[in-house]
Motif scaffolding. Structure first.
Motif, PDB file in Angstrom:
ATOM      1  N   ILE A 137       0.845  -1.207   0.000  1.00 40.06           N
ATOM      2  CA  ILE A 137       0.000   0.000   0.000  1.00 40.06           C
ATOM      3  C   ILE A 137       0.889   1.269   0.000  1.00 40.06           C
ATOM      4  O   ILE A 137       0.585   2.262  -0.646  1.00 40.06           O
ATOM      5  CB  ILE A 137      -0.979  -0.038   1.200  1.00 40.06           C
ATOM      6  CG1 ILE A 137      -1.928   1.129   1.167  1.00 40.06           C
ATOM      7  CG2 ILE A 137      -0.282  -0.081   2.500  1.00 40.06           C
ATOM      8  CD1 ILE A 137      -2.947   1.109   2.279  1.00 40.06           C
ATOM      9  N   ASP A 138       2.045   1.192   0.714  1.00 46.45           N
ATOM     10  CA  ASP A 138       2.969   2.344   0.746  1.00 46.45           C
ATOM     11  C   ASP A 138       3.563   2.579  -0.635  1.00 46.45           C
ATOM     12  O   ASP A 138       3.597   3.706  -1.132  1.00 46.45           O
ATOM     13  CB  ASP A 138       4.108   2.094   1.740  1.00 46.45           C
ATOM     14  CG  ASP A 138       3.615   1.919   3.166  1.00 46.45           C
ATOM     15  OD1 ASP A 138       2.590   2.534   3.493  1.00 46.45           O
ATOM     16  OD2 ASP A 138       4.235   1.173   3.937  1.00 46.45           O
ATOM     17  N   LEU A 139       4.019   1.480  -1.253  1.00 45.70           N
ATOM     18  CA  LEU A 139       4.652   1.614  -2.575  1.00 45.70           C
ATOM     19  C   LEU A 139       3.651   2.135  -3.605  1.00 45.70           C
ATOM     20  O   LEU A 139       3.954   3.067  -4.366  1.00 45.70           O
ATOM     21  CB  LEU A 139       5.216   0.260  -3.031  1.00 45.70           C
ATOM     22  CG  LEU A 139       6.376  -0.280  -2.186  1.00 45.70           C
ATOM     23  CD1 LEU A 139       6.690  -1.711  -2.551  1.00 45.70           C
ATOM     24  CD2 LEU A 139       7.613   0.586  -2.360  1.00 45.70           C
ATOM     25  N   LEU A 140       2.448   1.558  -3.581  1.00 45.57           N
ATOM     26  CA  LEU A 140       1.427   1.978  -4.564  1.00 45.57           C
ATOM     27  C   LEU A 140       1.053   3.443  -4.388  1.00 45.57           C
ATOM     28  O   LEU A 140       0.962   4.192  -5.349  1.00 45.57           O
ATOM     29  CB  LEU A 140       0.166   1.128  -4.409  1.00 45.57           C
ATOM     30  CG  LEU A 140       0.195  -0.254  -5.031  1.00 45.57           C
ATOM     31  CD1 LEU A 140      -1.071  -1.004  -4.694  1.00 45.57           C
ATOM     32  CD2 LEU A 140       0.322  -0.134  -6.541  1.00 45.57           C
ATOM     33  N   THR A 141       0.857   3.842  -3.121  1.00 41.80           N
ATOM     34  CA  THR A 141       0.421   5.220  -2.869  1.00 41.80           C
ATOM     35  C   THR A 141       1.514   6.207  -3.258  1.00 41.80           C
ATOM     36  O   THR A 141       1.242   7.207  -3.930  1.00 41.80           O
ATOM     37  CB  THR A 141       0.037   5.396  -1.382  1.00 41.80           C
ATOM     38  OG1 THR A 141      -0.862   4.366  -1.041  1.00 41.80           O
ATOM     39  CG2 THR A 141      -0.590   6.738  -1.117  1.00 41.80           C
ATOM     40  N   MET A 142       2.747   5.908  -2.859  1.00 43.17           N
ATOM     41  CA  MET A 142       3.825   6.854  -3.168  1.00 43.17           C
ATOM     42  C   MET A 142       4.052   6.927  -4.672  1.00 43.17           C
ATOM     43  O   MET A 142       4.278   7.990  -5.213  1.00 43.17           O
ATOM     44  CB  MET A 142       5.107   6.463  -2.430  1.00 43.17           C
ATOM     45  CG  MET A 142       5.055   6.870  -0.969  1.00 43.17           C
ATOM     46  SD  MET A 142       6.648   6.824  -0.178  1.00 43.17           S
ATOM     47  CE  MET A 142       6.533   5.317   0.717  1.00 43.17           C
ATOM     48  N   ARG A 143       3.942   5.769  -5.344  1.00 44.00           N
ATOM     49  CA  ARG A 143       4.171   5.788  -6.792  1.00 44.00           C
ATOM     50  C   ARG A 143       3.085   6.591  -7.515  1.00 44.00           C
ATOM     51  O   ARG A 143       3.362   7.301  -8.475  1.00 44.00           O
ATOM     52  CB  ARG A 143       4.220   4.369  -7.355  1.00 44.00           C
ATOM     53  CG  ARG A 143       4.654   4.426  -8.812  1.00 44.00           C
ATOM     54  CD  ARG A 143       4.643   3.117  -9.493  1.00 44.00           C
ATOM     55  NE  ARG A 143       5.631   2.214  -8.982  1.00 44.00           N
ATOM     56  CZ  ARG A 143       5.525   0.893  -9.073  1.00 44.00           C
ATOM     57  NH1 ARG A 143       4.464   0.373  -9.613  1.00 44.00           N
ATOM     58  NH2 ARG A 143       6.456   0.109  -8.625  1.00 44.00           N
ATOM     59  N   SER A 144       1.847   6.495  -7.023  1.00 43.13           N
ATOM     60  CA  SER A 144       0.774   7.223  -7.714  1.00 43.13           C
ATOM     61  C   SER A 144       0.848   8.728  -7.451  1.00 43.13           C
ATOM     62  O   SER A 144       0.194   9.502  -8.134  1.00 43.13           O
ATOM     63  CB  SER A 144      -0.581   6.680  -7.280  1.00 43.13           C
ATOM     64  OG  SER A 144      -0.738   6.909  -5.916  1.00 43.13           O
ATOM     65  N   LEU A 145       1.649   9.112  -6.463  1.00 43.16           N
ATOM     66  CA  LEU A 145       1.700  10.548  -6.126  1.00 43.16           C
ATOM     67  C   LEU A 145       3.015  11.223  -6.498  1.00 43.16           C
ATOM     68  O   LEU A 145       3.098  12.456  -6.472  1.00 43.16           O
ATOM     69  CB  LEU A 145       1.480  10.717  -4.617  1.00 43.16           C
ATOM     70  CG  LEU A 145       0.052  10.533  -4.108  1.00 43.16           C
ATOM     71  CD1 LEU A 145       0.052  10.459  -2.599  1.00 43.16           C
ATOM     72  CD2 LEU A 145      -0.842  11.674  -4.557  1.00 43.16           C
ATOM     73  N   ASP A 146       4.044  10.427  -6.818  1.00 39.02           N
ATOM     74  CA  ASP A 146       5.374  11.042  -6.931  1.00 39.02           C
ATOM     75  C   ASP A 146       5.537  12.002  -8.113  1.00 39.02           C
ATOM     76  O   ASP A 146       6.510  12.757  -8.162  1.00 39.02           O
ATOM     77  CB  ASP A 146       6.498   9.987  -6.895  1.00 39.02           C
ATOM     78  CG  ASP A 146       6.562   9.141  -8.147  1.00 39.02           C
ATOM     79  OD1 ASP A 146       5.658   9.237  -8.990  1.00 39.02           O
ATOM     80  OD2 ASP A 146       7.529   8.362  -8.279  1.00 39.02           O
ATOM     81  N   SER A 147       4.574  12.002  -9.043  1.00 43.85           N
ATOM     82  CA  SER A 147       4.661  12.966 -10.147  1.00 43.85           C
ATOM     83  C   SER A 147       3.733  14.149  -9.915  1.00 43.85           C
ATOM     84  O   SER A 147       3.514  14.967 -10.798  1.00 43.85           O
ATOM     85  CB  SER A 147       4.298  12.277 -11.455  1.00 43.85           C
ATOM     86  OG  SER A 147       3.003  11.745 -11.328  1.00 43.85           O
TER      87      SER A 147
END
Ligand code: GTP
Length: 387
Positions: A137-147
């Motif tokens: 959940i951490d990886l998915l959330t951060m990846r969807s927000l990093d741009s």
């Protein structure tokens, strides 16, 4: 420069923080500790069916400088059984702030100076102090927000993890972020006035933070701390945690965070305007004015409305036809039933008529027999009586 300073001080500053982390990880306590203010906030429930965002705006005044601080917190993050779309409401929220700003920018009469800019300048992502690895959940959330936003990962409740474990955990998190291609915010090292401190601070990422709503008297001073049976964790002690480092870095790099936010906004704006059909006028581009775009969109919209209207009409006619056929069928069924009942009634009447006739014949026969019996009886009585 004096005029600029006076104007900025008069107008104040605005800063927006997004805190993402599971329920009770210490988001409110950290924000209160960072700004040394006790913000009123109630504990969140664990029973929400989807993640929500709660935004609160506070006005902080320090040495005549006004800071309009907006803190947005996730509520119910990671509490659902199905965590597949947990990040979506957060992405939507970040986009909605960009969209609101774009709308203001595109207004004929706009007031960007007094507009309350709610675009997120920094996202503090709270990682649980498990000492193991990042969760999906951490990886998915951060990846969807990093741009879309500047992400600063922090390890929440870092006082619950030992010093050695903490160093290993930090390294593990950073290597997992890198191997998953997740870009987090790096404090800028190109400005020589802050390059040294920023290079060192980048080495502390993710920050191991401790927050507290309580103040404890140590010596003559009241300090923010967490008191345990075995000792005291001081929030503002750099040997105990990185909270003070985080505060310092947020303050010294606030302008850089805002500048990067503007860059994220620019890419959102470009995509949004491109989907609307806007293009820049250039030597190789065919020029398309905004008026033409709006006219084309209006036409497209009218055609779409007409198409939808026609579709609704057709559907209505179809439904009326279906209803009429159904009613006809029902009527036919009722008529057939009625005919059947009439036939049955007639049959019944015939049977009854026959029965009645039989009964009447029986009755006539009986009356006849009765009369014969009566006459025989009278003859017999006249013969047997003595003369
Ligand atoms: P929700 O708004 O309910 O999601 O909670 P939150 O993430 O804002 O957490 P909050 O700051 O309300 O803290 C929840 C509990 O954790 C409180 O009992 C705090 O005292 C405690 N807590 C907060 N920060 C820390 C910390 O750094 N270390 C430890 N050990 N406990 C903490």
């Amino acid at each position: 420069p004096d005029q600029l300073i006076r104007k900025s001080i008069k107008h104040g500053f605005c800063f927006n923080i997004l805190c993402i982390g599971e329920t009770g990880i210490g988001k409110s306590a950290l924000v209160s500790s960072l700004f040394n203010t006790d913000f009123e906030d109630s504990p969140s429930t664990h029973f929400l069916s989807s993640v929500r965002l709660r935004a609160q705006t506070f006005e902080l005044l320090e040495s005549n400088v006004l800071l309009k601080l907006t803190v947005v917190k996730t509520v119910g993050f990671g509490d659902q059984m199905n965590k597949a779309d947990t990040y979506q409401p957060i992405v939507d929220y970040v986009d909605a702030q960009f969209e609101a700003y774009l709308e203001e920018e595109l207004k004929v009469i706009r007031s960007l100076f007094s507009y309350h800019d709610t675009r997120i300048h920094v996202c503090l992502y709270f990682i649980s102090p498990t000492g193991r690895s990042l969760k999906t959940i951490d990886l998915l959330t951060m990846r969807s927000l990093d741009s879309k936003v500047n992400i600063i990962p922090v390890i929440g409740k870092a006082d619950s993890i030992s010093k050695n474990e903490l160093q290993d955990y930090k390294k593990k998190i950073m290597s997992e972020l890198a191997s998953n291609g997740i870009r987090i915010y790096q404090f800028p090292t190109d400005d020589e006035t802050v390059s040294e401190i920023n290079t060192i601070t980048n080495g502390y990422l993710p920050f191991a933070v401790v927050g507290s709503m309580e103040k404890v008297k140590i010596g003559n001073k009241m300090v923010r701390a967490r008191q345990y049976p075995w000792g005291i964790v001081k929030v503002e002690n750099e040997n105990h945690c990185d909270t003070i480092k985080l505060r310092r870095m947020l303050c010294t790099n606030m302008e850089d965070l805002k500048e990067k936010t503007r860059a994220y906004y620019e890419s959102y704006r470009r995509c949004r305007l491109e989907t609307l059909g806007c293009r820049d006028i250039g030597p190789e581009n065919k020029s398309v004015s905004l008026q033409e775009v709006i006219e084309a969109k209006r036409l497209e919209f009218c055609l779409e409305v007409e198409r939808k209207e026609e579709e609704i009409k057709q559907r209505f006619v179809q439904r009326v036809k279906e209803k009429a056929t159904m009613l006809e069928e029902a009527e036919q069924q009722v008529l057939t039933k009625c005919e059947h009942l009439t036939l049955m009634r007639q049959e019944e009447e015939l049977k009854l008529g026959e029965k009645k006739k039989l009964l009447e014949d029986d009755k006539a026969h009986f009356v006849e027999k009765k009369a014969v019996t009566k006459s025989i009886q009278s003859q017999v009585s006249s013969v047997s009586s003595p003369v």
